[in-house]
Design a protein around this motif. Structure first.
Motif, PDB file in Angstrom:
ATOM      1  N   VAL A   1      36.826  57.151  -4.020  1.00  0.00           N
ATOM      2  CA  VAL A   1      37.216  57.870  -5.290  1.00  0.00           C
ATOM      3  C   VAL A   1      35.707  58.281  -5.856  1.00  0.00           C
ATOM      4  O   VAL A   1      35.812  59.378  -6.296  1.00  0.00           O
ATOM      5  N   SER A   2      34.861  57.387  -5.983  1.00  0.00           N
ATOM      6  CA  SER A   2      33.533  57.853  -6.485  1.00  0.00           C
ATOM      7  C   SER A   2      32.888  58.984  -5.637  1.00  0.00           C
ATOM      8  O   SER A   2      32.339  59.857  -6.196  1.00  0.00           O
TER       9      SER A   2
ATOM     10  N   PHE B   1      33.264  66.738  -6.233  1.00  0.00           N
ATOM     11  CA  PHE B   1      33.971  67.668  -7.157  1.00  0.00           C
ATOM     12  C   PHE B   1      32.954  68.179  -8.180  1.00  0.00           C
ATOM     13  O   PHE B   1      32.829  69.144  -8.523  1.00  0.00           O
ATOM     14  N   VAL B   2      32.269  67.183  -9.000  1.00  0.00           N
ATOM     15  CA  VAL B   2      31.416  67.604  -9.889  1.00  0.00           C
ATOM     16  C   VAL B   2      30.284  68.384  -9.648  1.00  0.00           C
ATOM     17  O   VAL B   2      29.852  69.357  -9.991  1.00  0.00           O
ATOM     18  N   THR B   3      29.740  67.936  -8.538  1.00  0.00           N
ATOM     19  CA  THR B   3      28.627  68.702  -7.654  1.00  0.00           C
ATOM     20  C   THR B   3      29.099  70.402  -7.537  1.00  0.00           C
ATOM     21  O   THR B   3      28.470  71.179  -7.626  1.00  0.00           O
TER      22      THR B   3
ATOM     23  N   ILE C   1      34.478  61.340  -4.119  1.00  0.00           N
ATOM     24  CA  ILE C   1      35.231  62.538  -3.994  1.00  0.00           C
ATOM     25  C   ILE C   1      34.839  63.262  -5.421  1.00  0.00           C
ATOM     26  O   ILE C   1      34.654  64.484  -5.595  1.00  0.00           O
ATOM     27  N   VAL C   2      34.725  62.218  -6.312  1.00  0.00           N
ATOM     28  CA  VAL C   2      34.451  62.695  -7.771  1.00  0.00           C
ATOM     29  C   VAL C   2      32.920  63.290  -7.857  1.00  0.00           C
ATOM     30  O   VAL C   2      32.837  64.316  -8.519  1.00  0.00           O
ATOM     31  N   GLY C   3      32.241  62.669  -7.340  1.00  0.00           N
ATOM     32  CA  GLY C   3      30.812  63.220  -6.983  1.00  0.00           C
ATOM     33  C   GLY C   3      30.710  64.434  -6.538  1.00  0.00           C
ATOM     34  O   GLY C   3      30.041  65.365  -6.966  1.00  0.00           O
TER      35      GLY C   3
ATOM     36  N   GLY D   1      36.714  51.378  -4.450  1.00  0.00           N
ATOM     37  CA  GLY D   1      36.605  52.598  -5.415  1.00  0.00           C
ATOM     38  C   GLY D   1      35.270  53.575  -4.834  1.00  0.00           C
ATOM     39  O   GLY D   1      34.963  54.470  -5.454  1.00  0.00           O
ATOM     40  N   ARG D   2      34.561  53.247  -3.759  1.00  0.00           N
ATOM     41  CA  ARG D   2      33.665  54.155  -3.287  1.00  0.00           C
ATOM     42  C   ARG D   2      34.314  55.610  -2.706  1.00  0.00           C
ATOM     43  O   ARG D   2      33.409  56.402  -3.096  1.00  0.00           O
TER      44      ARG D   2
END
Length: 89
Positions: free
Chosen positions: A14-15, A21-23, A17-19, A11-12
């Protein structure tokens, strides 16, 4: 017995990519808020050539109307022209 390995490395990925995107979303929202607060000079040119100048925040301009820093609401006529200029330092 071994447990199945996730396809994205625990899951690293995915984490990450989500980080990212949020930034990016937070940065875009921050820039829009910053840009909306920028002061510009709005010059209204009437069909007969008369001009009137106002200081306005970018976020307070909406198509054919705007609100000045002094709180004056201006509605443009169909023939009026709007010019945006930088505020002199």
């Amino acid at each position: 017995m071994t447990s199945p390995t996730p396809a994205f490395g625990n899951g690293r990925f995915v984490s990450l990519i989500v980080g990212v995107f949020v930034t990016a979303v937070v940065a875009m929202i921050g820039y829009r808020v910053y840009d909306a607060q920028q002061r510009i000079r709005v010059v209204v040119v009437a069909p007969n050539g008369d001009t009137q100048s106002y200081i306005v925040k970018k976020g307070d301009i909406d198509r054919r109307r705007f609100v000045t820093e002094a709180g004056l609401e201006i509605q443009l006529g169909a023939e009026d022209r709007l010019e945006l200029r930088p505020v002199d330092p």
